[in-house]
Design a protein around this motif. Sequence first.
Motif, PDB file in Angstrom:
ATOM      1  N   GLU A  79       8.651  31.644  -4.944  1.00  0.00           N
ATOM      2  CA  GLU A  79       7.368  32.275  -4.617  1.00  0.00           C
ATOM      3  C   GLU A  79       7.607  33.480  -3.709  1.00  0.00           C
ATOM      4  OE1 GLU A  79       4.932  30.350  -1.687  1.00  0.00           O
ATOM      5  OE2 GLU A  79       3.111  30.692  -2.834  1.00  0.00           O
ATOM      6  N   LYS A 129       9.395  37.675  12.375  1.00  0.00           N
ATOM      7  CA  LYS A 129      10.631  37.036  12.837  1.00  0.00           C
ATOM      8  C   LYS A 129      10.378  35.576  13.220  1.00  0.00           C
ATOM      9  CE  LYS A 129      12.230  38.230  16.989  1.00  0.00           C
ATOM     10  NZ  LYS A 129      12.245  37.006  17.796  1.00  0.00           N
ATOM     11  N   GLU A 138       8.828  19.082   6.110  1.00  0.00           N
ATOM     12  CA  GLU A 138       7.579  19.548   6.720  1.00  0.00           C
ATOM     13  C   GLU A 138       6.884  20.530   5.797  1.00  0.00           C
ATOM     14  OE1 GLU A 138       8.680  21.433  10.359  1.00  0.00           O
ATOM     15  OE2 GLU A 138       9.921  19.721  10.922  1.00  0.00           O
ATOM     16  N   PHE A 196      17.252  32.966  16.492  1.00  0.00           N
ATOM     17  CA  PHE A 196      17.482  34.332  16.950  1.00  0.00           C
ATOM     18  C   PHE A 196      17.870  34.348  18.426  1.00  0.00           C
ATOM     19  CE2 PHE A 196      14.625  35.043  13.330  1.00  0.00           C
ATOM     20  CZ  PHE A 196      15.364  35.988  12.636  1.00  0.00           C
ATOM     21  N   GLN A 206      12.761  30.642  10.080  1.00  0.00           N
ATOM     22  CA  GLN A 206      13.422  31.294   8.945  1.00  0.00           C
ATOM     23  C   GLN A 206      14.493  30.330   8.452  1.00  0.00           C
ATOM     24  OE1 GLN A 206      12.725  34.559   8.022  1.00  0.00           O
ATOM     25  NE2 GLN A 206      11.669  35.397   9.809  1.00  0.00           N
ATOM     26  N   ILE A 207      14.280  29.806   7.275  1.00  0.00           N
ATOM     27  CA  ILE A 207      15.234  28.835   6.726  1.00  0.00           C
ATOM     28  C   ILE A 207      15.975  29.519   5.580  1.00  0.00           C
ATOM     29  CG2 ILE A 207      15.455  26.602   5.571  1.00  0.00           C
ATOM     30  CD1 ILE A 207      12.834  25.787   7.006  1.00  0.00           C
ATOM     31  N   LEU A 208      17.229  29.808   5.807  1.00  0.00           N
ATOM     32  CA  LEU A 208      17.981  30.564   4.798  1.00  0.00           C
ATOM     33  C   LEU A 208      18.223  29.754   3.535  1.00  0.00           C
ATOM     34  CD1 LEU A 208      20.647  32.472   6.929  1.00  0.00           C
ATOM     35  CD2 LEU A 208      18.277  33.083   6.437  1.00  0.00           C
ATOM     36  N   GLY A 209      18.433  28.446   3.693  1.00  0.00           N
ATOM     37  CA  GLY A 209      18.679  27.628   2.505  1.00  0.00           C
ATOM     38  C   GLY A 209      19.986  28.012   1.837  1.00  0.00           C
ATOM     39  N   THR A 258       0.207  33.755   4.748  1.00  0.00           N
ATOM     40  CA  THR A 258      -1.202  33.935   4.383  1.00  0.00           C
ATOM     41  C   THR A 258      -2.105  33.187   5.355  1.00  0.00           C
ATOM     42  OG1 THR A 258      -0.527  34.010   2.077  1.00  0.00           O
ATOM     43  CG2 THR A 258      -2.867  33.684   2.496  1.00  0.00           C
ATOM     44  N   ALA A 275       9.762  23.173   0.551  1.00  0.00           N
ATOM     45  CA  ALA A 275      10.615  24.359   0.553  1.00  0.00           C
ATOM     46  C   ALA A 275      12.040  24.009   0.948  1.00  0.00           C
ATOM     47  CB  ALA A 275      10.057  25.399   1.506  1.00  0.00           C
ATOM     48  N   THR A 276      12.987  24.596   0.231  1.00  0.00           N
ATOM     49  CA  THR A 276      14.395  24.463   0.617  1.00  0.00           C
ATOM     50  C   THR A 276      14.898  25.786   1.182  1.00  0.00           C
ATOM     51  OG1 THR A 276      15.031  25.025  -1.651  1.00  0.00           O
ATOM     52  CG2 THR A 276      14.947  22.689  -1.079  1.00  0.00           C
ATOM     53  N   ARG A 277      14.082  26.798   1.046  1.00  0.00           N
ATOM     54  CA  ARG A 277      14.443  28.114   1.579  1.00  0.00           C
ATOM     55  C   ARG A 277      13.142  28.853   1.842  1.00  0.00           C
ATOM     56  NH1 ARG A 277      17.487  32.786   1.709  1.00  0.00           N
ATOM     57  NH2 ARG A 277      16.892  34.490   0.347  1.00  0.00           N
ATOM     58  N   ALA A 336      17.999  16.784   1.600  1.00  0.00           N
ATOM     59  CA  ALA A 336      17.832  18.196   1.224  1.00  0.00           C
ATOM     60  C   ALA A 336      17.134  18.971   2.346  1.00  0.00           C
ATOM     61  CB  ALA A 336      17.028  18.298  -0.075  1.00  0.00           C
ATOM     62  N   TRP A 337      16.154  18.327   2.972  1.00  0.00           N
ATOM     63  CA  TRP A 337      15.422  18.976   4.058  1.00  0.00           C
ATOM     64  C   TRP A 337      16.332  19.184   5.271  1.00  0.00           C
ATOM     65  CZ3 TRP A 337      11.903  22.150   5.213  1.00  0.00           C
ATOM     66  CH2 TRP A 337      11.273  22.168   6.465  1.00  0.00           C
ATOM     67  N   SER A 344      18.614  22.036   4.584  1.00  0.00           N
ATOM     68  CA  SER A 344      17.915  23.317   4.703  1.00  0.00           C
ATOM     69  C   SER A 344      17.689  23.666   6.173  1.00  0.00           C
ATOM     70  CB  SER A 344      16.566  23.259   3.976  1.00  0.00           C
ATOM     71  OG  SER A 344      16.780  23.095   2.597  1.00  0.00           O
ATOM     72  N   LYS A 345      17.257  22.679   6.944  1.00  0.00           N
ATOM     73  CA  LYS A 345      17.002  22.930   8.368  1.00  0.00           C
ATOM     74  C   LYS A 345      18.283  23.327   9.101  1.00  0.00           C
ATOM     75  CE  LYS A 345      13.675  22.094  10.688  1.00  0.00           C
ATOM     76  NZ  LYS A 345      12.693  23.015  11.277  1.00  0.00           N
ATOM     77  N   LEU A 353       5.379  23.909   5.483  1.00  0.00           N
ATOM     78  CA  LEU A 353       5.551  25.132   6.267  1.00  0.00           C
ATOM     79  C   LEU A 353       4.275  25.972   6.231  1.00  0.00           C
ATOM     80  CD1 LEU A 353       9.117  26.129   5.017  1.00  0.00           C
ATOM     81  CD2 LEU A 353       8.517  25.016   7.170  1.00  0.00           C
ATOM     82  N   THR A 388      20.239  25.361   8.141  1.00  0.00           N
ATOM     83  CA  THR A 388      20.430  26.811   7.948  1.00  0.00           C
ATOM     84  C   THR A 388      19.283  27.606   8.575  1.00  0.00           C
ATOM     85  OG1 THR A 388      19.257  26.863   5.821  1.00  0.00           O
ATOM     86  CG2 THR A 388      21.622  26.416   5.739  1.00  0.00           C
ATOM     87  N   ALA A 389      18.472  26.945   9.421  1.00  0.00           N
ATOM     88  CA  ALA A 389      17.372  27.661  10.085  1.00  0.00           C
ATOM     89  C   ALA A 389      17.946  28.630  11.120  1.00  0.00           C
ATOM     90  CB  ALA A 389      16.422  26.665  10.743  1.00  0.00           C
ATOM     91  N   VAL A 390      17.406  29.836  11.134  1.00  0.00           N
ATOM     92  CA  VAL A 390      17.941  30.877  12.020  1.00  0.00           C
ATOM     93  C   VAL A 390      17.425  30.681  13.438  1.00  0.00           C
ATOM     94  CG1 VAL A 390      18.053  33.364  12.440  1.00  0.00           C
ATOM     95  CG2 VAL A 390      17.997  32.489  10.094  1.00  0.00           C
ATOM     96  N   ARG A 422      -4.706  34.783   7.966  1.00  0.00           N
ATOM     97  CA  ARG A 422      -6.113  34.382   7.831  1.00  0.00           C
ATOM     98  C   ARG A 422      -6.631  33.820   9.154  1.00  0.00           C
ATOM     99  NH1 ARG A 422      -6.451  32.028   2.484  1.00  0.00           N
ATOM    100  NH2 ARG A 422      -7.250  34.008   1.728  1.00  0.00           N
ATOM    101  N   GLY A 440       7.588  27.429  11.618  1.00  0.00           N
ATOM    102  CA  GLY A 440       8.471  26.672  10.730  1.00  0.00           C
ATOM    103  C   GLY A 440       9.847  27.291  10.655  1.00  0.00           C
ATOM    104  N   GLU A 490       5.304  36.596  -1.515  1.00  0.00           N
ATOM    105  CA  GLU A 490       4.036  37.234  -1.137  1.00  0.00           C
ATOM    106  C   GLU A 490       4.349  38.539  -0.435  1.00  0.00           C
ATOM    107  OE1 GLU A 490       1.660  33.114  -0.071  1.00  0.00           O
ATOM    108  OE2 GLU A 490       1.526  34.812   1.279  1.00  0.00           O
TER     109      GLU A 490
END
Lengths: 147, 379
Positions: free
Chosen positions: B257, B110, B154, A140, B116-119, B160, B101-103, A129-130, A133-134, B156, A136-138, B164, B114, B259
């Motif tokens: 989640e 930007k 991992e 830029f 931007q993971i679209l998932g 916050t 996190a899966t997304r 799953a990880w 997901s990775k 992420l 689909t990491a953008v 901080r 970790g 924020e």
Amino acid sequence: MVDPHDRSDRFELIAASEAATLARFANEVLEDDPPLSVRQEPRPQLLMQRVEEPVERRPFNLGEVLVTPAEVDLAGHRGFAMVPGKAERAALSGAIVDAAVAADHERTPAIVSALEDAAARQREQRQRAWAESKHTAVEFETMEDQQ
Amino acid sequence: MGYVAVTAGEEIIERAADLFEKQRLAGDSEGLDVDQLDDQLGRLTAQAMSEGGLYAPRLAALAVKQAQGDTVEAAFLLRAYRSTLERFDETPAVDPSEMIATRRVSPAFKDVPGGQILGATKDYTQRLLDFDLVDGESADPTEDWDLADEGDPERLTTVTELLRSEGLLHEPDEPDVDDPTDTTRESVTHPPERDAVLQELARGETGAVTALGYSALRGYGQVHPTLAEVRVGRLPVRIEHPYTGDEVTVTHADVTESEAVVPVYEKREDPQFAFGYGLTFGRNERKAIGMTVLDASIQLDGDDEPAENAEFVLDTIDGMDSFGFIEHLKLPHYVTFQSILDRIRAIRERGGTAEAGRDDPADDESADRQPIAEASDND
């Protein structure tokens, strides 16, 4: 590395195991008709999931999670299990399996092997799953060169 | 016409319920399997769980099936079920940064650590009907992915934590609550504690949370946030093992989640960010973001805008409350209405308008001035 002989690790592995696997081992353990008393009937119950809000670090109640706990005494050895959802049979089977390993029952090697398989399967699913997901990491690309 | 007591047979009610069940079985298609709902309609079951305040995916699928897709009815069924159960315990408070996190997307940064993971999302595609789905399922489009070995998930870094670390977010004092308010066991009093607000928002009705959050963005409020991040993933559900005393994981709950960074710095001597927070069971980004806006709005504690009024927001977002109140209006109100009729007739007779009014109701000015009925708790 999780160790099925460790009570806490075993709890997590039992919770992650298939109900049919737990039931099969429980039946095998009970084949010789050992003294068994159910200390806590397997009944669905609630866990209130608390979360710490990250800015003020203030705990709040997110909502309840349905679980089924069970506890047995198998020939003087206690066993406890809790499985997600409404799953009375899996919870009772899990408690018997937990007690059997604590009692070093003759089926322990097979049980430990099955729990290790469950751990491996769970880890594999998480890694898969990880990795998805990775995938689909953008990445830029700056557009400065195109200006 | 005087008061008439009426009764109707239970058999008729059962027939109506049978007809409802028949609707579910109507047509020539196969009956829906609970597993199918659980596997394929996760958004529906997530909504039922989140509004029901009960994480139980398979039972949520059952509730959705039983309610024929009515999510609020399904949430009601889940709450009714939970009310029959004992509570084993409260979990130790989990830090959301532990989420697998899966997304995770950050509209604010930007280059968030970790990445931007679209998932799994179709957020960035066109919303067009896919007619291929009519005739069956296409093959798994990820089947041929050449996945790199990424190892274990991992943790992420959250925005916050990032803020901080730069001193842009204050280090909070030790929270003065160990045992947060539990609104399933005690009524919300006003002004409410923030923990009660978060719990109520977390189980609020999706449409209501979205609409009231949107009201703040539309100008009926001061909060127009930048989302620091939106994350979808799984949070561990832990207990203290009764034998070892260790914290052990029973399962993981799918959550969403959100924020938000809120620019209210002009109101403060120390220019730091204010935040809104949203967390809800299941995959429901719309609700989590709406919750975030409402949390930030309620912290402003204003009187003029609906979204900033905690009492107004919390009184209207609960789906069970609004469902019950709105839908009870269709139940028999014969006595209530008879009383209203008697009252209006008496008023008209005293004013001598009983006959004239029948010909031209527009002449009855008193009808415009006086409300003839109000819903109430005694209704």
